[in-house]
Scaffold this motif. Structure first.
Motif, PDB file in Angstrom:
ATOM      1  N   LEU A 227       0.819  -1.209   0.000  1.00  0.00           N
ATOM      2  CA  LEU A 227       0.000   0.000   0.000  1.00  0.00           C
ATOM      3  C   LEU A 227       0.853   1.258   0.000  1.00  0.00           C
ATOM      4  N   ASP A 228       0.660   2.106  -1.016  1.00  0.00           N
ATOM      5  CA  ASP A 228       1.355   3.384  -1.091  1.00  0.00           C
ATOM      6  C   ASP A 228       0.719   4.377  -0.117  1.00  0.00           C
TER       7      ASP A 228
ATOM      8  N   ASP B 113      -5.477   8.762   1.839  1.00  0.00           N
ATOM      9  CA  ASP B 113      -4.078   8.390   2.025  1.00  0.00           C
ATOM     10  C   ASP B 113      -3.966   6.995   2.627  1.00  0.00           C
ATOM     11  N   GLY B 114      -2.772   6.421   2.525  1.00  0.00           N
ATOM     12  CA  GLY B 114      -2.554   5.046   2.953  1.00  0.00           C
ATOM     13  C   GLY B 114      -2.784   4.806   4.431  1.00  0.00           C
ATOM     14  N   LEU B 115      -2.493   5.778   5.277  1.00  0.00           N
ATOM     15  CA  LEU B 115      -2.701   5.604   6.719  1.00  0.00           C
ATOM     16  C   LEU B 115      -4.176   5.413   7.035  1.00  0.00           C
ATOM     17  N   THR B 116      -5.019   6.186   6.385  1.00  0.00           N
ATOM     18  CA  THR B 116      -6.469   6.037   6.583  1.00  0.00           C
ATOM     19  C   THR B 116      -6.936   4.667   6.120  1.00  0.00           C
TER      20      THR B 116
ATOM     21  N   MET C 147       4.292   1.563   1.799  1.00  0.00           N
ATOM     22  CA  MET C 147       5.351   2.045   0.908  1.00  0.00           C
ATOM     23  C   MET C 147       5.239   3.558   0.766  1.00  0.00           C
ATOM     24  N   THR C 148       6.367   4.263   0.851  1.00  0.00           N
ATOM     25  CA  THR C 148       6.315   5.712   0.704  1.00  0.00           C
ATOM     26  C   THR C 148       7.674   6.299   0.353  1.00  0.00           C
ATOM     27  N   ALA C 149       7.619   7.441  -0.335  1.00  0.00           N
ATOM     28  CA  ALA C 149       8.814   8.245  -0.573  1.00  0.00           C
ATOM     29  C   ALA C 149       8.794   9.486   0.306  1.00  0.00           C
ATOM     30  N   SER C 150       7.848   9.547   1.228  1.00  0.00           N
ATOM     31  CA  SER C 150       7.680  10.729   2.077  1.00  0.00           C
ATOM     32  C   SER C 150       8.909  10.974   2.945  1.00  0.00           C
TER      33      SER C 150
ATOM     34  N   ILE D  51       8.413   0.026   3.691  1.00  0.00           N
ATOM     35  CA  ILE D  51       9.409   0.186   2.637  1.00  0.00           C
ATOM     36  C   ILE D  51       9.471   1.662   2.245  1.00  0.00           C
ATOM     37  N   ARG D  52      10.679   2.216   2.295  1.00  0.00           N
ATOM     38  CA  ARG D  52      10.849   3.603   1.867  1.00  0.00           C
ATOM     39  C   ARG D  52      11.363   3.621   0.423  1.00  0.00           C
TER      40      ARG D  52
END
Length: 261
Positions: free
Chosen positions: A51-52, A59-62, A79-82, A100-101
Motif C-alpha cells: 500500500l502506497d 491516504d494510505g494511513l487512513t 510504501m512511501t517516498a515521504s 518500505i521507503r
C-alpha cells in the motif's frame, strides 16, 4: 503469497507485479487509488497488501486503519517516498506489518516480505496443534497475559507470539480504560500495552494499572523507541518495550528474558 498492489504510479505497479510473479507469488489485484478498495479486498482477500502512502482520494494511513479493522489477518506493507520523520512510526501504529521507503531495491522488498511472512507464520503456529516441529508444551502452570492495542492485526499477531512463548492470553482490549479493567479482573503476569490508543492512551493508563496489579509486568508496545517516551514509561512502572512492526525473534527474546526462561 497472494499479493494486492495499490500505488498511483503505473510503472511502480507493473514493476512490483513482475518482481512478485517472478518470485512465485500471485498478484491478485493492482489498483491506482484507494477509493472503493475495501470492496476489492472483501472480494479478493489477499494475504498481503502493498500500500502506497500518497494516493488519490484517501491516504494510505487512513486505508490501513479501515482494512485492519475488518481484516486483521491481512498484512499491510506500507510504501512511501515521504520525507516525514515520523511516517514509519505512524504506519506501524496504524497496523502496518512492514515498511518500505522508496526508492527501494529488489533485495529490500523481498526481505521485508519475508519478515512479514515469518511473523505471521510464527503468530499462527500456536493455532496449528499437532503441526510438525511444534514447540514442546510448557511444563507447569502457564502464566497469563493481557493485550491492549487499538489495532486488530497487532492484537492477533501479538496473541500468537505470546502464546507461542508459553503465555495464556486471557483477554485482548482496544484502549487504556479497558486495559485497566482487564488487569483488575485477571491480575496477569504480563500486560502488553500500546502507547497510542483512543479513550485512554497507554501512558495515561499505566499508573492505574500498576496500582491495580503491582505484580503485572507491563511491556509498552510502540512504533517509536523515543528516549523520552521510554524514560517516561519506565518512570511510571513499565519494564520495557516491544517495537512495531512486531518481529518474532525480538518478542521471544524479550519474553523469555522477562520470565527467566
Amino acid at each position: 503469497m497472494r499479493i494486492m498492489i495499490v500505488d498511483d504510479n503505473a510503472a511502480m505497479r507493473k514493476l512490483l507485479a513482475a518482481l512478485f510473479a517472478a518470485a512465485g507469488h500471485e498478484v491478485v489485484g493492482s489498483f491506482g487509488d484507494g477509493d472503493g478498495l475495501e470492496d476489492q479486498v472483501r472480494s479478493i482477500l489477499p494475504d498481503v497488501l502493498c500500500l502506497d502512502y500518497h494516493l488519490p482520494g484517501r491516504d494510505g494511513l487512513t486505508i490501513i486503519k479501515s482494512i485492519q479493522a475488518e481484516w486483521p489477518q491481512i498484512d499491510v506493507v506500507f510504501m512511501t517516498a515521504s520525507a516525514e520523520t515520523d511516517i514509519e512510526e505512524r504506519a506501524a501504529d496504524a497496523g502496518a506489518s512492514g515498511f518500505i521507503r522508496k526508492p527501494f531495491g529488489q533485495v529490500q522488498i523481498f526481505a521485508e516480505l519475508q519478515a512479514v511472512a515469518d511473523t505471521r507464520h510464527a503468530a499462527n503456529h500456536q493455532a496449528g496443534a499437532g503441526a510438525p516441529n511444534a514447540p514442546a508444551p510448557v511444563r507447569g502452570k502457564r502464566e497469563t497475559a493481557v493485550i491492549a492495542d487499538d489495532n486488530g492485526s497487532v492484537r492477533l499477531v501479538l496473541k500468537g507470539l505470546l502464546e507461542e512463548n508459553g503465555l495464556i492470553v486471557v483477554q485482548s482490549v482496544a484502549n487504556g480504560a479497558e486495559a485497566v479493567q482487564a488487569v483488575r479482573n485477571h491480575q496477569p503476569r504480563v500486560l502488553c500495552l500500546d502507547v497510542n490508543m483512543p479513550v485512554m492512551g497507554g501512558l495515561e493508563a499505566l499508573p492505574q494499572i500498576v496500582e491495580a496489579s503491582p505484580q503485572t509486568s507491563v511491556i509498552m508496545v510502540t512504533g517509536c523507541a523515543d528516549k523520552k517516551l521510554v524514560s517516561q514509561a519506565a518512570g511510571l512502572g513499565a519494564v520495557g518495550y516491544i517495537l512495531k512492526p512486531l518481529r518474532p525473534a525480538y518478542v521471544e527474546t524479550f519474553i523469555r528474558r522477562l520470565l527467566g526462561r
